[in-house]
Scaffold this motif. Structure first.
Motif: not given
Length: 222
Positions: A74-76, A80-85, A176-178, A182-184
């Motif tokens: 779930e963390g990954l 994955e939503l946080v990318g250059i595009p 959520i990102a933080g 850590m979860v990942a």
């Protein structure tokens, strides 16, 4: 007794002096405070959670506990939503909101904030070392820096009445990102905290620079 005609033509003398006009000094103070607190957060995170053996052990233990809850996938997915595009699209949208409100300075501020915060993070990550570890330094978190800087940019571009709501959204998505990092198993709590500090300090610099530029006296036309 003053005749009525004379009273109507005499200038009114105010009983109290008019209140001074606001000069925006409060915004500058807040910007300087953000720079100081953000810088202190980064330094404190590194000294207490990386250089200090006890803090380093606690930092690792928290990340291990977060990784062990069984939500790594779930963390990954979140990360994955946080990318250059995605980030580029968000910057364009936020800058567009600022331009639609007639705030070109805020549009430039959005770009400067996101790019500046990420630049500082990458320089720190490359320059700092983690003692007694074969891993490369992971402080600050680049993903959290991106999300937090976009959240702060949202607060800066929306109308004043919507800023409390925008602030809640910024805090929520940054949290959520933080947690996801850590979860990942990508980052420790100190990495997340340092990223927030970088964004706060960078935001303070951008805000202060904008305030100083707006305060410059404009040359009169010839």
């Amino acid at each position: 007794m003053i005749p009525l005609a004379a009273a109507q033509t005499e200038p009114t003398v105010p009983l109290l002096d008019a209140p001074p006009r606001r000069t925006g000094s409060g915004g500058r103070v807040a910007a300087v405070l953000a720079i100081v607190l953000g810088t202190a957060t980064v330094i404190g995170s590194y000294v207490l959670a990386v250089l200090d053996p006890t803090g380093r052990a606690f930092d690792d233990a928290v990340m291990d506990a977060a990784t062990g809850v069984g939500l790594r996938g779930e963390g990954l997915d979140v990360l994955e939503l946080v990318g250059i595009p995605t980030v580029a699209l968000a910057v364009i949208v936020l800058a567009g909101v600022a331009l639609a409100r007639g705030r070109g300075d805020r549009a430039l501020g959005v770009v400067a904030l996101v790019l500046g915060a990420q630049l500082v993070t990458q320089v720190l990550k490359a320059g700092l070392v983690r003692p007694e570890s074969l891993e490369g330094n992971s402080l600050p978190s680049g993903h959290v820096t991106l999300v937090a800087s976009l959240g702060l940019a949202l607060v800066l571009v929306v109308p004043r009445a919507l800023r409390p709501l925008a602030g809640l959204v910024a805090v929520a998505v940054t949290g959520i990102a933080g947690v996801a990092t850590m979860v990942a198993g990508w980052h420790r709590p100190s990495d997340v905290l340092a990223a927030v500090g970088v964004v706060a300090a960078t935001g303070g610099v951008v805000t202060l620079a904008g305030a100083l530029l707006r305060a410059r006296p404009r040359p009169r036309p010839a």
